[in-house]
Design a protein around this motif. Sequence first.
Motif, PDB file in Angstrom:
ATOM      1  N   THR A  42      29.058  26.497 -17.937  1.00  0.00           N
ATOM      2  CA  THR A  42      28.754  26.831 -16.548  1.00  0.00           C
ATOM      3  C   THR A  42      28.364  25.543 -15.828  1.00  0.00           C
ATOM      4  O   THR A  42      28.196  24.501 -16.459  1.00  0.00           O
ATOM      5  N   ASP A  43      28.169  25.642 -14.524  1.00  0.00           N
ATOM      6  CA  ASP A  43      27.749  24.464 -13.764  1.00  0.00           C
ATOM      7  C   ASP A  43      26.290  24.105 -14.033  1.00  0.00           C
ATOM      8  O   ASP A  43      25.842  23.032 -13.663  1.00  0.00           O
ATOM      9  N   ARG A  44      25.537  24.981 -14.707  1.00  0.00           N
ATOM     10  CA  ARG A  44      24.131  24.708 -15.020  1.00  0.00           C
ATOM     11  C   ARG A  44      23.883  24.443 -16.501  1.00  0.00           C
ATOM     12  O   ARG A  44      22.739  24.294 -16.910  1.00  0.00           O
ATOM     13  N   GLY A  45      24.928  24.422 -17.293  1.00  0.00           N
ATOM     14  CA  GLY A  45      24.790  24.215 -18.729  1.00  0.00           C
ATOM     15  C   GLY A  45      25.673  25.181 -19.489  1.00  0.00           C
ATOM     16  O   GLY A  45      26.623  25.730 -18.935  1.00  0.00           O
ATOM     17  N   VAL A  46      25.351  25.399 -20.743  1.00  0.00           N
ATOM     18  CA  VAL A  46      26.124  26.297 -21.590  1.00  0.00           C
ATOM     19  C   VAL A  46      25.350  27.596 -21.767  1.00  0.00           C
ATOM     20  O   VAL A  46      24.184  27.587 -22.171  1.00  0.00           O
ATOM     21  N   LEU A  47      26.011  28.695 -21.441  1.00  0.00           N
ATOM     22  CA  LEU A  47      25.461  30.015 -21.681  1.00  0.00           C
ATOM     23  C   LEU A  47      25.872  30.394 -23.105  1.00  0.00           C
ATOM     24  O   LEU A  47      27.061  30.401 -23.442  1.00  0.00           O
ATOM     25  N   VAL A  48      24.887  30.646 -23.961  1.00  0.00           N
ATOM     26  CA  VAL A  48      25.124  30.982 -25.362  1.00  0.00           C
ATOM     27  C   VAL A  48      24.823  32.462 -25.538  1.00  0.00           C
ATOM     28  O   VAL A  48      23.746  32.930 -25.148  1.00  0.00           O
ATOM     29  N   LEU A  49      25.772  33.194 -26.113  1.00  0.00           N
ATOM     30  CA  LEU A  49      25.610  34.612 -26.369  1.00  0.00           C
ATOM     31  C   LEU A  49      25.842  34.851 -27.861  1.00  0.00           C
ATOM     32  O   LEU A  49      26.932  34.582 -28.372  1.00  0.00           O
ATOM     33  N   ALA A  50      24.811  35.285 -28.557  1.00  0.00           N
ATOM     34  CA  ALA A  50      24.883  35.510 -30.007  1.00  0.00           C
ATOM     35  C   ALA A  50      24.654  36.972 -30.311  1.00  0.00           C
ATOM     36  O   ALA A  50      23.723  37.595 -29.776  1.00  0.00           O
ATOM     37  N   GLU A  51      25.485  37.525 -31.194  1.00  0.00           N
ATOM     38  CA  GLU A  51      25.326  38.888 -31.683  1.00  0.00           C
ATOM     39  C   GLU A  51      25.498  38.853 -33.194  1.00  0.00           C
ATOM     40  O   GLU A  51      26.521  38.391 -33.698  1.00  0.00           O
ATOM     41  N   VAL A  52      24.485  39.317 -33.926  1.00  0.00           N
ATOM     42  CA  VAL A  52      24.457  39.200 -35.386  1.00  0.00           C
ATOM     43  C   VAL A  52      23.997  40.523 -35.983  1.00  0.00           C
ATOM     44  O   VAL A  52      23.062  41.150 -35.486  1.00  0.00           O
ATOM     45  N   SER A  53      24.649  40.939 -37.065  1.00  0.00           N
ATOM     46  CA  SER A  53      24.215  42.131 -37.803  1.00  0.00           C
ATOM     47  C   SER A  53      24.097  41.786 -39.284  1.00  0.00           C
ATOM     48  O   SER A  53      24.660  40.795 -39.749  1.00  0.00           O
ATOM     49  N   GLY A  54      23.357  42.604 -40.004  1.00  0.00           N
ATOM     50  CA  GLY A  54      23.173  42.389 -41.431  1.00  0.00           C
ATOM     51  C   GLY A  54      22.118  41.362 -41.783  1.00  0.00           C
ATOM     52  O   GLY A  54      22.079  40.878 -42.919  1.00  0.00           O
ATOM     53  N   LEU A  55      21.241  41.012 -40.833  1.00  0.00           N
ATOM     54  CA  LEU A  55      20.149  40.087 -41.138  1.00  0.00           C
ATOM     55  C   LEU A  55      19.234  40.718 -42.185  1.00  0.00           C
ATOM     56  O   LEU A  55      19.039  41.939 -42.190  1.00  0.00           O
ATOM     57  N   PRO A  56      18.686  39.921 -43.097  1.00  0.00           N
ATOM     58  CA  PRO A  56      17.819  40.474 -44.147  1.00  0.00           C
ATOM     59  C   PRO A  56      16.626  41.207 -43.545  1.00  0.00           C
ATOM     60  O   PRO A  56      16.052  40.781 -42.556  1.00  0.00           O
ATOM     61  N   GLN A  57      16.285  42.319 -44.191  1.00  0.00           N
ATOM     62  CA  GLN A  57      15.116  43.099 -43.784  1.00  0.00           C
ATOM     63  C   GLN A  57      14.200  43.228 -44.988  1.00  0.00           C
ATOM     64  O   GLN A  57      14.607  43.723 -46.017  1.00  0.00           O
ATOM     65  N   GLU A  58      12.998  42.766 -44.827  1.00  0.00           N
ATOM     66  CA  GLU A  58      12.049  42.766 -45.940  1.00  0.00           C
ATOM     67  C   GLU A  58      11.260  44.057 -46.035  1.00  0.00           C
ATOM     68  O   GLU A  58      10.629  44.317 -47.026  1.00  0.00           O
ATOM     69  N   GLY A  59      11.254  44.829 -44.999  1.00  0.00           N
ATOM     70  CA  GLY A  59      10.521  46.091 -45.082  1.00  0.00           C
ATOM     71  C   GLY A  59       9.531  46.288 -43.969  1.00  0.00           C
ATOM     72  O   GLY A  59       9.881  46.773 -42.912  1.00  0.00           O
ATOM     73  N   GLY A  60       8.290  45.928 -44.181  1.00  0.00           N
ATOM     74  CA  GLY A  60       7.202  46.232 -43.258  1.00  0.00           C
ATOM     75  C   GLY A  60       7.272  45.486 -41.941  1.00  0.00           C
ATOM     76  O   GLY A  60       8.002  44.526 -41.769  1.00  0.00           O
ATOM     77  N   ARG A  61       6.465  45.944 -41.013  1.00  0.00           N
ATOM     78  CA  ARG A  61       6.439  45.364 -39.673  1.00  0.00           C
ATOM     79  C   ARG A  61       5.937  43.934 -39.651  1.00  0.00           C
ATOM     80  O   ARG A  61       6.218  43.208 -38.720  1.00  0.00           O
ATOM     81  N   CYS A  62       5.188  43.539 -40.644  1.00  0.00           N
ATOM     82  CA  CYS A  62       4.626  42.191 -40.664  1.00  0.00           C
ATOM     83  C   CYS A  62       5.498  41.214 -41.438  1.00  0.00           C
ATOM     84  O   CYS A  62       5.137  40.050 -41.599  1.00  0.00           O
ATOM     85  N   GLU A  63       6.637  41.654 -41.900  1.00  0.00           N
ATOM     86  CA  GLU A  63       7.539  40.767 -42.630  1.00  0.00           C
ATOM     87  C   GLU A  63       8.354  39.932 -41.648  1.00  0.00           C
ATOM     88  O   GLU A  63       8.458  40.254 -40.464  1.00  0.00           O
ATOM     89  N   ASN A  64       8.971  38.875 -42.171  1.00  0.00           N
ATOM     90  CA  ASN A  64       9.746  37.974 -41.324  1.00  0.00           C
ATOM     91  C   ASN A  64      10.940  38.693 -40.705  1.00  0.00           C
ATOM     92  O   ASN A  64      11.769  39.249 -41.408  1.00  0.00           O
TER      93      ASN A  64
END
Length: 166
Positions: A42-64
């Motif tokens: 763009t005229d103001r820089g690069v617009l980055v659009l990322a869509e990702v699935s299958g990221l690791p899930q450790e379980g609880g809400r306090c996990e990474n």
Amino acid sequence: MSIPQSLMRYLPVLRRGPGARAELSGGPEHPRLRGTVRFYQTDRGVLVLAEVSGLPQEGGRCENDIFAFHIHSGSSCRGGPEEPFADAKGHYDPEHCPHPAHTGDMPPLFSNRGYALQAFLTDRFTVREIIGRTVIIHEDVDDFTSQPAGNAGRRIACGVIRKPGR
């Protein structure tokens, strides 16, 4: 609800399609991890659009659920069992800045039960400068302090940035 004018100005850019894209694939430990990163000049820089699935899930809400996300200087995602995606090399940093001021340092991905969708605008690089480089997702959050790469952990996904249709 109306879309803010500041966002409306980018609709024509999105309609014409990205100037480059990276198809991400997970390594042997994360075979279901997939994603696409699109780069729009763009005229103001690069617009980055990322869509990702299958990221690791450790379980609880306090996990990474936050993953470091960078452009690396290498042109290949090859690697071995000990060092997945080793050929992606280090962060893209043509100016030799300290981390997190590398040209390829990007905001982290925030997982929503294994799925992430993110859009941001950056003037750190142009689309032309990053074609042929790689995008890496790391297993941990970037601490934005440690040198040389933010103590972000192992590489869990990689994709080569290419012009569309290649």
